[in-house]
Design an enzyme around this catalytic site. Structure first.
Site, PDB file in Angstrom:
ATOM      1  CB  CYS A 135      -0.670   0.096   1.472  1.00 16.27           C
ATOM      2  SG  CYS A 135      -1.918  -1.355   0.899  1.00 16.27           S
ATOM      3  CG  HIS A 155      -2.206   4.513   5.164  1.00 14.61           C
ATOM      4  ND1 HIS A 155      -1.489   4.584   4.090  1.00 14.61           N
ATOM      5  CD2 HIS A 155      -1.998   2.998   5.797  1.00 14.61           C
ATOM      6  CE1 HIS A 155      -1.847   3.336   3.622  1.00 14.61           C
ATOM      7  NE2 HIS A 155      -2.149   2.819   4.815  1.00 14.61           N
ATOM      8  CD  GLU A 215      -1.561   7.876   8.948  1.00 17.23           C
ATOM      9  OE1 GLU A 215      -1.242   8.793   8.350  1.00 17.23           O
ATOM     10  OE2 GLU A 215      -2.806   7.115   9.230  1.00 17.23           O
ATOM     11  CE  LYS A 231      -5.341   3.984   1.816  1.00 21.67           C
ATOM     12  NZ  LYS A 231      -4.357   5.526   2.971  1.00 21.67           N
ATOM     13  CG  HIS A 255      -6.326   0.480   1.520  1.00 27.08           C
ATOM     14  ND1 HIS A 255      -5.505   0.507   0.444  1.00 27.08           N
ATOM     15  CD2 HIS A 255      -5.238   0.373   2.572  1.00 27.08           C
ATOM     16  CE1 HIS A 255      -4.759   1.231   0.894  1.00 27.08           C
ATOM     17  NE2 HIS A 255      -4.282   0.182   2.221  1.00 27.08           N
ATOM     18  CG  PHE A 267       0.119  -5.912   3.908  1.00 29.85           C
ATOM     19  CD1 PHE A 267      -0.431  -5.474   5.107  1.00 29.85           C
ATOM     20  CD2 PHE A 267      -0.889  -6.892   3.308  1.00 29.85           C
ATOM     21  CE1 PHE A 267      -1.107  -5.612   5.674  1.00 29.85           C
ATOM     22  CE2 PHE A 267      -1.918  -7.320   4.004  1.00 29.85           C
ATOM     23  CZ  PHE A 267      -2.882  -6.459   4.716  1.00 29.85           C
TER      24      PHE A 267
END
Length: 412
Positions: free
Chosen positions: A162, A302, A313, A334, A339, A399
């Site tokens: 991502c 994010h 975050e 998002k 996403h 990831f």
């Protein structure tokens, strides 16, 4: 000698719009691009999650049929967004050897791969398409874009989950600084709303299960957030040196003032709870921009709407901004788009470019009851950013512990 790198063109195909302007207008209007999936395979496989952020306009409705047939959807989206961005930049006349492509995808041609597997099992090897490998390979979108524009400086591919397309923008910034090209088409695309990916993400308890209310399922910062929502599409930015842009009389949206990529080396799916990698990425991006944390006026977070990710975050933001982390206008876009995995960073960088240009932070929809542990300045309505210079950062984390941050400055 440091060069100023600017954005001269934008393009997008997203769940909330078939173009960049349409996506921006829908974002400001508070629209959601998330809806119930209308595929037979949802019921056939009894998927526990039945919705996603599908692109509002299918790429096959935009591309010529012979071209689309030779490309996986991830490459189709890439070509649509890149063509829009290049045209928006005025189709710059640049030597092929000075035009580069930095493109990204998190998963690549999953549809081409698994469709070919079904064909092999059901009809045998002779019926497998000869173009299967060129369609499924992760560098296919980058190749499609570079061949369409005859970009010969280079064509590079990032696949860092991502964080992928934010990293592609950072790479483009660095390649332009290094003199490898005069103009770069940078971005990312993803087309992975497929039974196997939906089932896999659901199995790891990563997806929201709000099947009865898809439009509000992605709800960053809410106390009852329960996972992210899959999306698809692409976004592209045309970047070039300011010298090159001014010489050809190009319009300039904003400056890519800095960027950084770091690694957590912590866990394959979870980010570092102390946010050390994210902190270093934000710090380095600001250092590249020659700026301090006090100069940041907007953050595109994010913020995937996962219980742990949003908190982690925020921990990193507090480490960088201190009490200002609760004051700077933050957008979690998002909530509207879902996403887009490898394409999400480019789309959010595009939104950040338009935010600093228009001096407005886009709204975060579905803000129903904000988590008191994340008391950030997030609004369900567009927030004016005020007069004067604007500096935004756009965060992406993936990831594998990938962190990528880009700093974007307004131009006057």
């Amino acid at each position: 000698m440091s060069k100023k790198i600017v954005v001269t063109g934008i393009g997008a195909s997203s769940p909330i719009g078939g173009t960049a302007p349409e996506s921006w207008e829908s974002l400001l209007a508070g629209e959601s691009g998330v809806r119930t999936l209308e595929y037979d395979w949802v019921a056939e496989y009894q998927l526990p999650v039945t919705f996603a952020g599908q692109a509002r306009v299918k790429p096959t409705e935009v591309l010529e049929r012979p071209i689309a047939k030779r490309l996986d959807p991830s490459s189709q989206f890439a070509l649509v967004a890149a063509k829009e961005a290049f045209a928006d930049a005025g189709s710059p006349e640049v030597a092929a050897e000075r035009l580069g492509v930095d493109w990204a995808t998190g998963i690549g041609g999953v549809w081409s791969l698994l469709d070919a597997w079904d064909t092999l099992r059901e009809k045998g090897p002779r019926r497998v398409m000869p173009l299967t490998v060129p369609m499924l390979m992760p560098n296919a979108p980058s190749a499609a874009v570079s061949m369409h524009f005859e970009a010969r400086a280079y064509a590079r591919t990032v696949a860092s989950a991502c964080a992928s397309s934010t990293e592609s923008i950072v790479n483009a910034y660095e390649h332009l600084q290094a003199g490898f090209a005069d103009v770069v088409i940078a971005g990312g695309s993803e087309a992975a709303i497929h039974p196997i990916t939906v089932a896999s993400f659901a199995s790891m308890q990563a997806l929201s299960r709000r099947n009865d209310d898809p439009a509000t399922a992605s709800r960053p910062y809410n106390v009852d957030r329960d996972g992210f929502v899959m999306g698809e599409g692409a976004a592209a930015l045309v970047l070039e040196t300011e010298e090159h842009a001014l010489a050809r009389g190009a319009k300039i949206y904003a400056e890519i003032a800095g960027g950084a990529v770091t690694a957590d080396s912590y866990h394959i799916t979870a980010n570092d709870p102390e946010g050390r990698g994210a902190i270093r990425a934000m710090q380095t991006a600001l250092e590249q921009a020659g700026a301090t944390a006090d100069e940041v006026t907007h953050i595109n977070a994010h913020a995937t709407s996962t219980p742990v990710g949003d908190i982690n975050e925020y921990t990193a933001l507090k480490a960088i901004f201190g009490d200002r982390a609760d004051e700077i206008p933050i957008s979690a876009t998002k909530a509207a788009t879902g996403h887009l995995l490898g394409g999400t960073g480019a789309l959010e960088a595009l939104f950040s470019v338009l935010a600093v240009q228009n001096r407005i932070a886009p709204p975060t929809i579905n803000l129903i009851e904000q988590d008191p542990e994340i008391p950030v300045n997030v609004s369900s309505e567009p927030q004016p950013l005020g007069e004067g210079p604007q500096l935004a950062i756009s965060n992406s984390f993936g990831f594998g512990g990938h962190n990528a941050v880009v700093a974007i400055r307004s131009v006057d």
